[in-house]
Scaffold this active site. Sequence first.
Site, PDB file in Angstrom:
ATOM      1  N   TYR A 442       0.815  -1.229   0.000  1.00 51.63           N
ATOM      2  CA  TYR A 442       0.000   0.000   0.000  1.00 51.63           C
ATOM      3  C   TYR A 442       0.849   1.280   0.000  1.00 51.63           C
ATOM      4  O   TYR A 442       2.056   1.220   0.157  1.00 51.63           O
ATOM      5  CB  TYR A 442      -1.071  -0.014   1.083  1.00 51.63           C
ATOM      6  CG  TYR A 442      -0.706  -0.077   2.553  1.00 51.63           C
ATOM      7  CD1 TYR A 442       0.552   0.248   3.050  1.00 51.63           C
ATOM      8  CD2 TYR A 442      -1.691  -0.432   3.476  1.00 51.63           C
ATOM      9  CE1 TYR A 442       0.817   0.214   4.411  1.00 51.63           C
ATOM     10  CE2 TYR A 442      -1.433  -0.466   4.844  1.00 51.63           C
ATOM     11  CZ  TYR A 442      -0.164  -0.144   5.296  1.00 51.63           C
ATOM     12  OH  TYR A 442       0.091  -0.172   6.632  1.00 51.63           O
ATOM     13  N   GLU A 443       0.168   2.375  -0.229  1.00 46.20           N
ATOM     14  CA  GLU A 443       0.823   3.686  -0.345  1.00 46.20           C
ATOM     15  C   GLU A 443       1.841   3.707  -1.485  1.00 46.20           C
ATOM     16  O   GLU A 443       2.894   4.316  -1.409  1.00 46.20           O
ATOM     17  CB  GLU A 443       1.476   4.049   0.997  1.00 46.20           C
ATOM     18  CG  GLU A 443       1.678   5.546   1.235  1.00 46.20           C
ATOM     19  CD  GLU A 443       0.426   6.376   1.008  1.00 46.20           C
ATOM     20  OE1 GLU A 443      -0.622   6.029   1.579  1.00 46.20           O
ATOM     21  OE2 GLU A 443       0.508   7.339   0.256  1.00 46.20           O
ATOM     22  N   GLY A 444       1.464   3.048  -2.595  1.00 47.79           N
ATOM     23  CA  GLY A 444       2.376   2.936  -3.744  1.00 47.79           C
ATOM     24  C   GLY A 444       3.218   1.692  -3.584  1.00 47.79           C
ATOM     25  O   GLY A 444       4.074   1.644  -2.703  1.00 47.79           O
TER      26      GLY A 444
END
Lengths: 605, 258
Positions: A442-444
Amino acid sequence: MAQLIADRRDIDFVLHEQLNVGELSKHEKFAEFNKKTIDLTISEARNLSIKEILPTRQLGDQEGCRFEGGKVTVPECFHKVWDLFLEGEWLAMPEDPDWGGQGMPRTVSMAAGDYFNGANYAFMMYPGLTHGAAKLVEEFGTPKQKEMFLKNMFTGKWTGTMLLTEPEAGSDVGALNATAVKNDDGTYSISGSKIFISSGEHDLAENIIHPVLARIEGAPAGTKGISLFLVPKIWVNEDGSLAGSNDVVCTGIEEKMGIHANSTCSLTLGGKGQCRGLLLGEENKGMRAMFLMMNEARLLVGMQGLSCASASYLNAVNYARERVQGRNLLQMMDPSTPPVPIIQHPDVRRMLLTMKSYVEGMRSLLYYVGFLGDQIQISDDETEKVRLQGLIDLLIPVCKGYVTDKALEVCSHGIQVYGGYGYIKEYPQEQLLRDCRITMIYEGTNGIQAMDLLGRKLGMNKGKPILDLMAEIQKTIAEAKQVDHLKEHAAKLEAALNKLAETAMHLGATAMSPKVLAAFAFAHPFLEASGDVLMAWMLMWRAVLAAEKLEQGTKKKDTAFYEGQLSSAQFFNSVMLPITIGKMDSILATHPAAVDITEDAFGGK
Amino acid sequence: MEIVVLLKQVPSTESLVEIAADGVSIKTDDIKWVMNPYDELAVEEALKIRESGEGQVTILTIGPEKAVEAMRTALAMGADKGVRIDPGDLRLDGLGTAKVLAAALKEMPYDLIIAGHRAVDDDNYQAGPAVAELLGIPNISMVIKQDISDGKIQCHRTVEGGTVVIESPLPALITTQRGLNEPRYASLPGIMKAKKKPVDVKPIADLGLDENALAGKTTIAALTPPPERKGGRVLDGDTAQDKVTALVNALRDEAKAI
């Protein structure tokens, strides 16, 4: 007794000896935070983490979140720690006191977060996301919006989320379909479906404020047509009082590999056509707003990874000291010799020192990036601010992508040291690995981080940030060359640094050539090589300071700590870096096998 | 209401205690120091009393400069100010400690004094009651509940198998027992305020005491660690009955537990 979550000596070392954060208090902005206040803050964060939050880690994992009739309940034990966390006013440590924050240097808040996250980061995601959402309001909200939302969010009375992902828009955010239609009263009617929303619905707070990315009717395609809205679960009147439900419906939660105690929600907005939102910032500038917040969010994910790794390492080293199994290799053939603690076995020591050096290097790297941000806050030299920001921007993909990759490896070693017991739920190691795994996604995703480093950050400002970073590393190398114990290792770091520069030039040039696809197939290896060199740098920096202290003479406990710093630096620079050299040889060769292979040739059909 | 809490900084129970080379003290190099856990109860109770009315909470401690850390924790929890008596090189036993505390208290206003019933380092159980005696005020020990009204304090005190309710006029000194309350954690704003709260430091000489009279009447002759735990033993026996017989014999004849 053995330490838990994070080694306090190590945290103090980074704060006070490596970064000298107490010096920040000489500036008016951080005047309240002298060394004593910092130490008391960390002690109390640790106290609360170990006594109250840590006991909820396994319980929360076992109980998980429950979804029933559109409502989500968090593990029962979370309510008490949530209240304690809010009573202590820990949610908005580095933020403006006028809005309910404490104005603390970011570096110090990260050190406190080291304990909080390590104690139970599935729990910490509730306050963590609230903090991030509130930052968006602070940065882009109108004075009225700030008045309506900010204090209630920074104090945790209301929580926050971040609604980006849709079924067909994950890594490709620009593909999202949620829509917004402007109403006569200036609000927007929002409709759409969002998935994978962490903390999207729960029973910890009376309201949840969702920042939502959506497309205003007629907006340009792709990321240029995305706007940001504040969509409360319960509509908030202008005077801050709560109106009725705002047609934000949770339709389910995910069953996940880890972080069971954090609700991962599917949300339907405006299913009955009654969901309203307030535009946050300007129309079609939603992605810009996201990008401004991204550094902080990615740094936090790096911290989550580090915290799992740090907790796993301390568990492993303590276990290895106590677990008796097998004879010492030197007395292997003598059946009369007693078995020994497994910390005496070379292979266990290899794993432990690998874990130790990564945890220390990662802690230094993450705090360092936080510290660069603190320095921007107190600097009035514009050129210097640009230099510091360049270093932060360059290092963020490493802080997120590399750190979480390695954190998972550390957690895996942490299981291995326990042997069979590492794999069973009675012991904490397997949960740390499961919880840690999402940080790589997550978060890229870490693949996106690697592409960010290669495609965007390397060439930023004509490559000035990377040159600035190399100059910083060179300073440490020059100092290390003056130290007898470190000379030969510093030479290895210097060689690796030079080779990294060569690799960066090569890959940057390849990315501009017809071989661009091959170049990006090596983006992740390049991220890894960069991270390795940064680890080696941080550990060398630590070792230079430790060598100085040892020369001056230290107390018994400190002596062991400082000698441990020399060991980490020697191990990483002389045992791990040669492998990095090999990785860089592979990148320099840029063999295009991964892009040349046909899709059919992957087989399995 | 003026409340004074008597506080001692002690080695954390999680620290590994080793006996020093002199055989009569412990190695302090690797010790982590904390507030005596029973004193945390005392601080919490003082803060609760203050919150339900007026007044202030003063922390009184005897100790070297590092003892301020434990005091700062109490100030971060919400106490108003601190007084630290610096003992210099003087080594105080339980009675000496009480004499110093009593002398310091004579110069301070107090309606209620709260102390832990013992400090977890030397387990003396003496300082609190001895201070009350020296000040000529009532003492109620091992308190698990208290209620103040009309200048009187009524306390529930633990006794073997039950509780006894005791009342006394104020000023009085009470000592805390587990169960009295659940000490709060220091809040972040509390931590920030703590460093601005006043801490007076007084050398012991300023109290006008005869240092010869203070010097310990008792001395520590030797410290020995508790016996190392021996390995377990599996009782032999072919049947459950044989094993139970062996167990009962062992408990009666060897362990003398029954």
